[in-house]
Design a protein around this motif. Structure first.
Motif, PDB file in Angstrom:
ATOM      1  N   TYR A  15      -4.035   5.730   0.610  1.00 25.17           N
ATOM      2  CA  TYR A  15      -3.859   4.396   1.166  1.00 25.17           C
ATOM      3  C   TYR A  15      -3.511   3.387   0.077  1.00 25.17           C
ATOM      4  O   TYR A  15      -4.036   2.292   0.020  1.00 25.17           O
ATOM      5  CB  TYR A  15      -5.130   3.971   1.930  1.00 25.17           C
ATOM      6  N   HIS A  17       0.034   1.574  -1.834  1.00 28.93           N
ATOM      7  CA  HIS A  17       1.097   0.756  -1.244  1.00 28.93           C
ATOM      8  C   HIS A  17       1.918   1.533  -0.221  1.00 28.93           C
ATOM      9  O   HIS A  17       2.231   1.024   0.859  1.00 28.93           O
ATOM     10  CB  HIS A  17       2.013   0.222  -2.346  1.00 28.93           C
ATOM     11  N   GLN A  20      -0.226   2.375   2.945  1.00 29.86           N
ATOM     12  CA  GLN A  20      -0.401   1.182   3.765  1.00 29.86           C
ATOM     13  C   GLN A  20       0.869   0.873   4.557  1.00 29.86           C
ATOM     14  O   GLN A  20       0.809   0.505   5.734  1.00 29.86           O
ATOM     15  CB  GLN A  20      -0.771  -0.002   2.877  1.00 29.86           C
ATOM     16  N   TYR A  21       2.007   1.050   3.898  1.00 27.29           N
ATOM     17  CA  TYR A  21       3.290   0.806   4.568  1.00 27.29           C
ATOM     18  C   TYR A  21       3.467   1.747   5.762  1.00 27.29           C
ATOM     19  O   TYR A  21       3.836   1.320   6.865  1.00 27.29           O
ATOM     20  CB  TYR A  21       4.418   0.992   3.560  1.00 27.29           C
ATOM     21  N   GLN A  24       1.084   0.910   8.675  1.00 27.09           N
ATOM     22  CA  GLN A  24       1.509  -0.279   9.408  1.00 27.09           C
ATOM     23  C   GLN A  24       2.689   0.026  10.327  1.00 27.09           C
ATOM     24  O   GLN A  24       2.706  -0.405  11.492  1.00 27.09           O
ATOM     25  CB  GLN A  24       1.889  -1.387   8.420  1.00 27.09           C
ATOM     26  N   ASN A  42      -8.708   8.034   2.437  1.00 27.00           N
ATOM     27  CA  ASN A  42      -8.489   7.524   1.092  1.00 27.00           C
ATOM     28  C   ASN A  42      -9.704   7.861   0.241  1.00 27.00           C
ATOM     29  O   ASN A  42     -10.834   7.882   0.742  1.00 27.00           O
ATOM     30  CB  ASN A  42      -8.277   6.002   1.107  1.00 27.00           C
ATOM     31  N   LYS A  47     -11.606   0.864   0.927  1.00 26.07           N
ATOM     32  CA  LYS A  47     -10.285   0.226   0.987  1.00 26.07           C
ATOM     33  C   LYS A  47      -9.740   0.200   2.418  1.00 26.07           C
ATOM     34  O   LYS A  47      -8.872  -0.599   2.739  1.00 26.07           O
ATOM     35  CB  LYS A  47      -9.320   0.974   0.068  1.00 26.07           C
ATOM     36  N   LEU A  48     -10.261   1.082   3.273  1.00 26.47           N
ATOM     37  CA  LEU A  48      -9.776   1.172   4.645  1.00 26.47           C
ATOM     38  C   LEU A  48     -10.425   0.131   5.558  1.00 26.47           C
ATOM     39  O   LEU A  48      -9.879  -0.207   6.605  1.00 26.47           O
ATOM     40  CB  LEU A  48     -10.043   2.565   5.217  1.00 26.47           C
ATOM     41  N   THR A  51      -8.811  -3.001   7.698  1.00 30.69           N
ATOM     42  CA  THR A  51      -7.371  -2.838   7.919  1.00 30.69           C
ATOM     43  C   THR A  51      -7.047  -1.624   8.789  1.00 30.69           C
ATOM     44  O   THR A  51      -6.031  -1.617   9.478  1.00 30.69           O
ATOM     45  CB  THR A  51      -6.615  -2.710   6.582  1.00 30.69           C
TER      46      THR A  51
END
Length: 279
Positions: A15, A17, A20-21, A24, A42, A47-48, A51
């Motif tokens: 997770y 960059h 994450q992309y 999304q 991750n 970090k999750l 989001t």
């Protein structure tokens, strides 16, 4: 296909960059492409939070089978493919976002064999490699005699240690060649920086990691883009060279255009059987 027969379930491992992309885009556009998010894992689970919906967070990677993914995408680190790739391929298609992992000959052989036995596909995303399908066709036709991939980035865009890291830091005064030789020798030294070279090796198995030449360059005059040059040579004096400028923020390891390329690769990942497939 497991789960909803009308949708292909996607598991994301990593997770950063790129992860994450992809998450999304899967949430925003996945359904209209027949895709849905099965899980996100991750190493740093915190970090999750906030989001990724709690029901899509995978606490332990070893529990991935519970989520019934049809394809698993690694965008974390080469060690994931080396440690978990075999298990992933036995259960689902597997896209290796860090193909430098396959520079280890035992890992490459093992994953090729598992793909063939399981009928699942080992997908290699083209990423920043331009002309990968053409290289693959030349190789399959016995026409590819030599292949060189040259990558140049700003010194801040490398994540290197040891001798190469020292060379990159010295490159602030001018362009410096960090490595020039077989890609197999470079992958363990720069596992997060030369996935494009690794993809080229897998597109050209007749040459492979020992036969494809890689040249890695640190250039302080490239503050906002990366350059990837590919030169393929064939019989009778045939040759073709491409030069790709990939916009990238200063210090970014991955160029901006590579993110969209990963998404495009995902959209074609279905129906290729038990093989290694450049997508």
């Amino acid at each position: 296909m497991s789960g909803d027969q009308s949708r292909r379930r996607v598991g994301i491992v990593g997770y950063g960059h790129l992860g994450q992309y992809l998450v999304q885009r899967l949430q925003d556009e996945g359904p209209r492409h027949g895709l849905e998010l099965a899980f996100v894992w991750n190493r740093d689970a915190d970090k999750l939070k906030g989001t990724v919906p709690a029901e899509l967070q995978l606490g332990k990677l070893a529990d991935f089978l519970e989520r019934c993914a049809d394809i698993i995408i690694e965008v974390a680190h080469p060690c994931i493919a080396q440690t978990h790739g075999e298990s992933f391929l036995k259960a689902a298609d597997f896209m290796v976002g860090s193909p430098t992992a396959l520079a280890d000959s035992k890992t490459e052989q093992k994953l090729r064999e598992v793909a063939q036995r399981s009928g699942h596909t080992l997908y290699i995303p083209s990423g920043a490699l331009w002309g990968g399908q053409d290289i693959q066709r030349m190789d399959e036709g016995g026409l590819l005699q030599a292949l060189t991939v040259t990558m140049a980035k700003h010194p801040n865009s490398f994540r290197l240690g040891g001798h190469l890291g020292e060379l990159a830091q010295r490159a602030w005064q001018g362009r410096a060649v960090l490595y020039d030789g077989p890609v197999r020798g470079l992958c363990p030294l720069a596992p997060n920086n030369v996935n494009t070279m690794a993809a080229a090796c897998l597109a050209a198995p007749s040459l492979g990691f020992d036969g494809v030449k890689g040249c890695l360059i640190a250039d302080p005059n490239l503050p906002d883009y990366h350059v990837v040059e590919v030169e393929a040579t064939g019989p009778g004096g045939f040759s073709v060279r491409t030069r790709r400028k990939n916009p990238a923020a200063c210090g970014a390891v991955t160029g901006a255009a590579t993110f969209a390329a990963f998404w495009s690769s995902l959209l074609v990942c279905q129906g290729h059987g038990g093989r290694v497939y450049l997508c």
